[in-house]
Design an enzyme around this catalytic site. Structure first.
Site, short mmCIF file in Angstrom:
data_model
loop_
_atom_site.label_atom_id
_atom_site.label_comp_id
_atom_site.label_asym_id
_atom_site.label_seq_id
_atom_site.Cartn_x
_atom_site.Cartn_y
_atom_site.Cartn_z
N CYS A 162 0.84 -1.21 0.00
CA CYS A 162 0.00 0.00 0.00
C CYS A 162 0.87 1.26 0.00
CB CYS A 162 -0.91 -0.04 1.22
SG CYS A 162 -1.76 1.50 1.58
N CYS B 29 -0.04 3.82 2.70
CA CYS B 29 0.41 3.34 4.01
C CYS B 29 1.89 3.69 4.22
CB CYS B 29 0.23 1.83 4.14
SG CYS B 29 -1.46 1.24 3.91
#
Length: 129
Positions: A18, A21
């Site tokens: 991600c 993230c």
């Protein structure tokens, strides 16, 4: 999900793939260092099937997904995706002060779909699949 130490908790659902993230990780780490004495920080990798129940329980559809839990484990709100750092800071600060709610309770920014999960299923070698 709440830890039994009487402190509120921030649960982060994330994945190594991600981008958002990874982008937010340094800010999250700084806040964790700043508030570690008054707030628990828990990170759950969505690619690990062990967390399926928590994914359902918290309605995780996009990551990063941050759930803000009071000291009794009740969810006060969540934020999903790339959002201004101050939203996260203000929510963590409200938890640390024992506020009844967090200022940014249901906010969604740019995120990665949790449907992209690279789930690692453990196959029983005796299952003859």
């Amino acid at each position: 999900m709440a830890l039994s130490n009487g402190k509120p908790t921030v649960v982060e659902f994330y994945a190594d793939w991600c981008e958002v993230c990874r982008e937010l990780a340094p800010d999250v780490y700084k806040l964790e260092q700043q508030y570690k004495d008054s707030v628990n920080f828990v990170m759950l990798n969505v690619d690990n099937t062990k967390w399926e129940q928590e994914l359902d329980e918290f309605g995780v559809e996009g990551i990063p997904h941050f759930a803000f839990l009071d000291k009794d484990g009740n969810e006060e709100g969540n934020v999903v995706g790339r959002l201004p750092r101050k939203y996260f800071l203000e929510n963590v600060d409200a938890l640390a002060r024992g506020e009844a709610s967090v200022p940014h309770a249901r906010v969604v920014g740019q995120y990665s779909s949790a449907e992209s999960r690279k789930v690692h299923q453990v196959v029983d070698p005796r299952s003859h699949v």
